[in-house]
Every structure is written in structure tokens, then in C-alpha cells.
Design an enzyme around this catalytic site. Structure first.
Site, PDB file in Angstrom:
ATOM      1  N   HIS A   1      -6.712  10.604   5.586  1.00 51.24           N
ATOM      2  CA  HIS A   1      -7.998   9.969   5.923  1.00 51.24           C
ATOM      3  C   HIS A   1      -8.978  11.039   6.369  1.00 51.24           C
ATOM      4  O   HIS A   1      -9.154  11.281   7.554  1.00 51.24           O
ATOM      5  CB  HIS A   1      -7.818   8.918   7.017  1.00 51.24           C
ATOM      6  CG  HIS A   1      -7.124   7.687   6.519  1.00 51.24           C
ATOM      7  ND1 HIS A   1      -6.006   7.171   7.117  1.00 51.24           N
ATOM      8  CD2 HIS A   1      -7.376   6.885   5.468  1.00 51.24           C
ATOM      9  CE1 HIS A   1      -5.612   6.094   6.444  1.00 51.24           C
ATOM     10  NE2 HIS A   1      -6.426   5.902   5.446  1.00 51.24           N
TER      11      HIS A   1
ATOM     12  N   ASP B   1       0.878  -1.178   0.000  1.00 50.70           N
ATOM     13  CA  ASP B   1       0.000   0.000   0.000  1.00 50.70           C
ATOM     14  C   ASP B   1       0.912   1.223   0.000  1.00 50.70           C
ATOM     15  O   ASP B   1       1.730   1.397   0.908  1.00 50.70           O
ATOM     16  CB  ASP B   1      -0.893  -0.040   1.247  1.00 50.70           C
ATOM     17  CG  ASP B   1      -2.074   0.915   1.157  1.00 50.70           C
ATOM     18  OD1 ASP B   1      -1.994   1.907   0.413  1.00 50.70           O
ATOM     19  OD2 ASP B   1      -3.070   0.671   1.873  1.00 50.70           O
TER      20      ASP B   1
ATOM     21  N   GLU C   1     -10.917   1.002  -1.244  1.00 56.25           N
ATOM     22  CA  GLU C   1     -10.001  -0.112  -0.987  1.00 56.25           C
ATOM     23  C   GLU C   1     -10.709  -1.345  -0.443  1.00 56.25           C
ATOM     24  O   GLU C   1     -10.778  -1.539   0.756  1.00 56.25           O
ATOM     25  CB  GLU C   1      -8.831   0.301  -0.084  1.00 56.25           C
ATOM     26  CG  GLU C   1      -9.153   1.071   1.164  1.00 56.25           C
ATOM     27  CD  GLU C   1      -7.878   1.505   1.899  1.00 56.25           C
ATOM     28  OE1 GLU C   1      -6.896   0.757   1.902  1.00 56.25           O
ATOM     29  OE2 GLU C   1      -7.871   2.606   2.461  1.00 56.25           O
TER      30      GLU C   1
ATOM     31  N   ASP D   1      -3.003   7.307  -3.182  1.00 55.78           N
ATOM     32  CA  ASP D   1      -3.013   6.148  -2.287  1.00 55.78           C
ATOM     33  C   ASP D   1      -3.479   4.967  -3.128  1.00 55.78           C
ATOM     34  O   ASP D   1      -4.601   5.000  -3.648  1.00 55.78           O
ATOM     35  CB  ASP D   1      -4.002   6.459  -1.137  1.00 55.78           C
ATOM     36  CG  ASP D   1      -4.112   5.364  -0.093  1.00 55.78           C
ATOM     37  OD1 ASP D   1      -3.405   4.357  -0.204  1.00 55.78           O
ATOM     38  OD2 ASP D   1      -4.939   5.531   0.833  1.00 55.78           O
TER      39      ASP D   1
ATOM     40  N   HIS E   1     -11.787   6.014   1.928  1.00 53.84           N
ATOM     41  CA  HIS E   1     -11.787   7.260   2.701  1.00 53.84           C
ATOM     42  C   HIS E   1     -11.633   8.473   1.806  1.00 53.84           C
ATOM     43  O   HIS E   1     -11.073   8.370   0.709  1.00 53.84           O
ATOM     44  CB  HIS E   1     -10.628   7.220   3.708  1.00 53.84           C
ATOM     45  CG  HIS E   1      -9.328   6.760   3.098  1.00 53.84           C
ATOM     46  ND1 HIS E   1      -8.400   7.636   2.600  1.00 53.84           N
ATOM     47  CD2 HIS E   1      -8.831   5.516   2.867  1.00 53.84           C
ATOM     48  CE1 HIS E   1      -7.375   6.945   2.111  1.00 53.84           C
ATOM     49  NE2 HIS E   1      -7.607   5.662   2.247  1.00 53.84           N
TER      50      HIS E   1
ATOM     51  N   GLU F   1      -6.595  -1.158  -4.262  1.00 49.55           N
ATOM     52  CA  GLU F   1      -6.983   0.227  -3.975  1.00 49.55           C
ATOM     53  C   GLU F   1      -6.603   1.175  -5.109  1.00 49.55           C
ATOM     54  O   GLU F   1      -5.550   1.017  -5.735  1.00 49.55           O
ATOM     55  CB  GLU F   1      -6.296   0.702  -2.684  1.00 49.55           C
ATOM     56  CG  GLU F   1      -6.631   2.138  -2.297  1.00 49.55           C
ATOM     57  CD  GLU F   1      -6.001   2.565  -0.976  1.00 49.55           C
ATOM     58  OE1 GLU F   1      -4.963   1.987  -0.605  1.00 49.55           O
ATOM     59  OE2 GLU F   1      -6.553   3.471  -0.328  1.00 49.55           O
TER      60      GLU F   1
HETATM   61 CO    CO Z   1      -6.166   4.183   1.597  1.00 49.13          CO
END
Ligand code: CO
Length: 298
Positions: A174, A93, A199, A104, A166, A283
């Protein structure tokens, strides 16, 4: 939260988000190529973070390398000797930032290409793609989660219910808007002109994550941020690694301990499923424009 960091999606900002997305995507691809049996997690994390810096970005957060029943939030500590083994299910990640505009993204790799969990991995990738197809301003949040959960269950697995996507704001990884991985009954509508990450996590177990030990990832407690403080000056308000702090100051362990004692810094615990369960994750970061949906990490 940090309303000052609310992003206005003008073309300059969009360009930065797109650039951050492209570097994040390339960094993830590079990371996958490093995930060989016997590789040190420390070398993979630092290799990916150095790649991001060489491409003109900075990491959005420390590279997360989570194995098997770990879902997220482990990054190697300075001198970490943990290695990958054949059969490990590794979640990478990673994100890049340009001027605080973040990406992200994540993917799951079977170390040594054993093929045992390809369907688990596919279920998260397919869930992510199907959810992205549904995105439009005004869609009920629960509908996105329902799509994710339905796809994962159709493969015979369980979506992780207490983890999800998020909102993303400037220097704020976040932010408000939680995107569930199942129909959580949230009838609120997705707003336009925001950036989000979706995600899906799928589990061979019950799909409930609990907190494990500290994962060497820390964050400044934003309401108390002092602008002249060394962590803020170097990393702003994104999560940071003990490794990063060790590179810019002496006695970093003492400093971290003091900052935690005064509650100015907190450590993320590793998020893990029950022992013996396996977790996969996919994600992407997505701009929800008023009349366009842009996957910045595609
Ligand atoms: Co994330």
C-alpha cells in the site's frame, strides 16, 4: 514511506510484475473453485497460498476471506474452524509476488450460487472495468473515483467511501496514491511509470467501513525494521499471517505479543460495514506505463 522500494519499470521488472499478476489471477480462480458450502476458511486460505508457491511465487499478503458485511482483512488463524454457509457473500482477495514485485486482485463469490447478490457483484466488476478504460497518465485521481461511484450508484448501491485502491511498490503493498471509489475532489494527476491496484467496493448499506476485531494479519512497522529479524528475513515488509509465523518458529504467540508491545508489529483490524449490510468487491493490478496500460491480473 519506503522510497527505496520505488519501482523502475524496465523490462525485467515488467516481466516479474506480469508473472506475479498471472499467478495471482490463477490463484484467485482456484480460490473461487474452493468456495463451497461447508468449506473451512482455513483450507481455502492455505489451499490458495500453497497454489501460489507451487506456481513459483510467494503470497503478496495472507489470503483475505471476508464474509457478508466484512469488506477486508480477515485471514484464518491457526486451527480456525470457521466454515462457509450457503448464501454467504465471500470476498477473496489474493496476490502473488516474484522477487518482491507484487500483484493484488479480488473477486466476490456467492456461496452456493444463490443469485441474490449478483447485481451487487456485477456493479463492482463493471465499475472496475469502466475505471480501467479511463486510465492514462495525467488523468485526475478524482475522475477515476467518479467513474467507479457512478457505475455502482447506477445499480442502486453505495460505493464504500473510506476504502479504495492504492499504489504498489516493491515489497510495499500500500504505497502512495489512494484511488477513491467516488469523486473525492482529488485533482492530482495519475503519474506514469507506476503500478496501482483499483478495488471498487459496493455496499447495500451506507458505504462506510469501521474497524472490527483483529483479523490475524500483521505487518512490520517499516521505519523500525531490523534486517536480522525473523519476520523481515522470511516475509520482508509485506503483511503476514499468524499462521505463517506459527510454521517457522516456536512460541510464535509470545513473539508476536512482544513485537506488538514494542510497536515493531501491528495487527490489521477487520474492516466492516454495519451489521446487515452486504459488501462486494472486485480488484485488478495495473501497470500505468507512459504509453501503455497493462492489467497484470487480467
Ligand atoms: Co488491494
Amino acid at each position: 514511506m519506503q522510497s527505496l522500494n520505488k519501482v523502475v519499470l524496465n523490462s525485467e521488472v515488467k516481466n516479474k510484475l506480469m508473472q506475479a499478476g498471472k499467478i495471482g489471477r490463477d490463484a484467485l480462480e482456484f480460490g473461487k473453485s474452493l468456495a463451497e458450502p461447508g468449506a473451512y476458511l482455513l483450507d481455502i486460505a492455505e489451499g490458495i497460498e500453497n497454489f501460489i508457491i507451487e506456481q513459483g511465487g510467494k503470497p503478496s499478503f495472507p489470503v483475505n476471506l471476508s464474509i457478508n458485511n466484512e469488506a477486508a482483512h480477515y485471514t484464518p488463524y491457526p486451527g480456525d474452524r470457521k466454515k462457509l454457509s450457503t448464501g454467504d457473500l465471500l470476498k477473496i482477495d489474493v496476490g502473488a509476488q516474484i522477487d518482491g514485485y507484487l500483484s493484488d486482485n479480488a473477486a466476490t463469490v456467492e456461496v452456493g450460487n444463490t443469485g441474490k447478490y449478483s447485481d451487487l457483484i456485477d456493479s463492482t466488476r463493471e465499475a472496475l472495468n469502466q475505471a480501467i478504460k479511463k486510465l492514462r497518465p495525467g488523468i485526475a485521481i478524482r475522475e477515476i473515483g467518479k467513474q467507479i461511484g457512478t457505475v455502482i450508484e447506477s445499480h442502486g448501491f453505495h460505493p464504500v467511501k473510506n476504502l479504495g485502491g492504492h499504489g504498489i511498490n516493491r515489497y510495499d503493498l500500500h504505497s502512495e496514491v489512494f484511488i477513491p471509489n467516488f469523486d473525492d475532489g482529488n485533482g492530482k494527476q495519475l503519474k506514469p511509470e507506476i503500478t496501482i491496484a483499483i478495488e471498487p467496493f459496493a455496499s447495500t448499506g451506507p458505504g462506510l467501513i469501521h474497524n472490527g476485531a483483529g483479523g490475524n494479519i500483521y505487518i512490520l512497522d517499516s521505519p523500525r525494521v531490523r534486517q536480522d529479524e525473523i519476520i523481515y528475513k522470511n516475509f520482508n515488509t509485506v503483511p503476514f499471517a499468524e499462521r505463517w509465523l506459527a510454521k517457522i518458529m516456536e512460541n510464535h504467540q509470545r513473539y508476536l505479543k512482544d513485537m506488538m508491545r514494542s510497536r515493531e508489529v501491528s495487527q490489521f483490524p477487520v474492516l466492516k460495514e454495519h451489521r446487515g449490510s452486504m459488501i462486494a468487491q472486485s480488484e485488478h493490478t495495473i501497470i500505468i506505463g507512459s504509453d501503455e496500460i497493462i492489467v497484470t491480473t487480467a
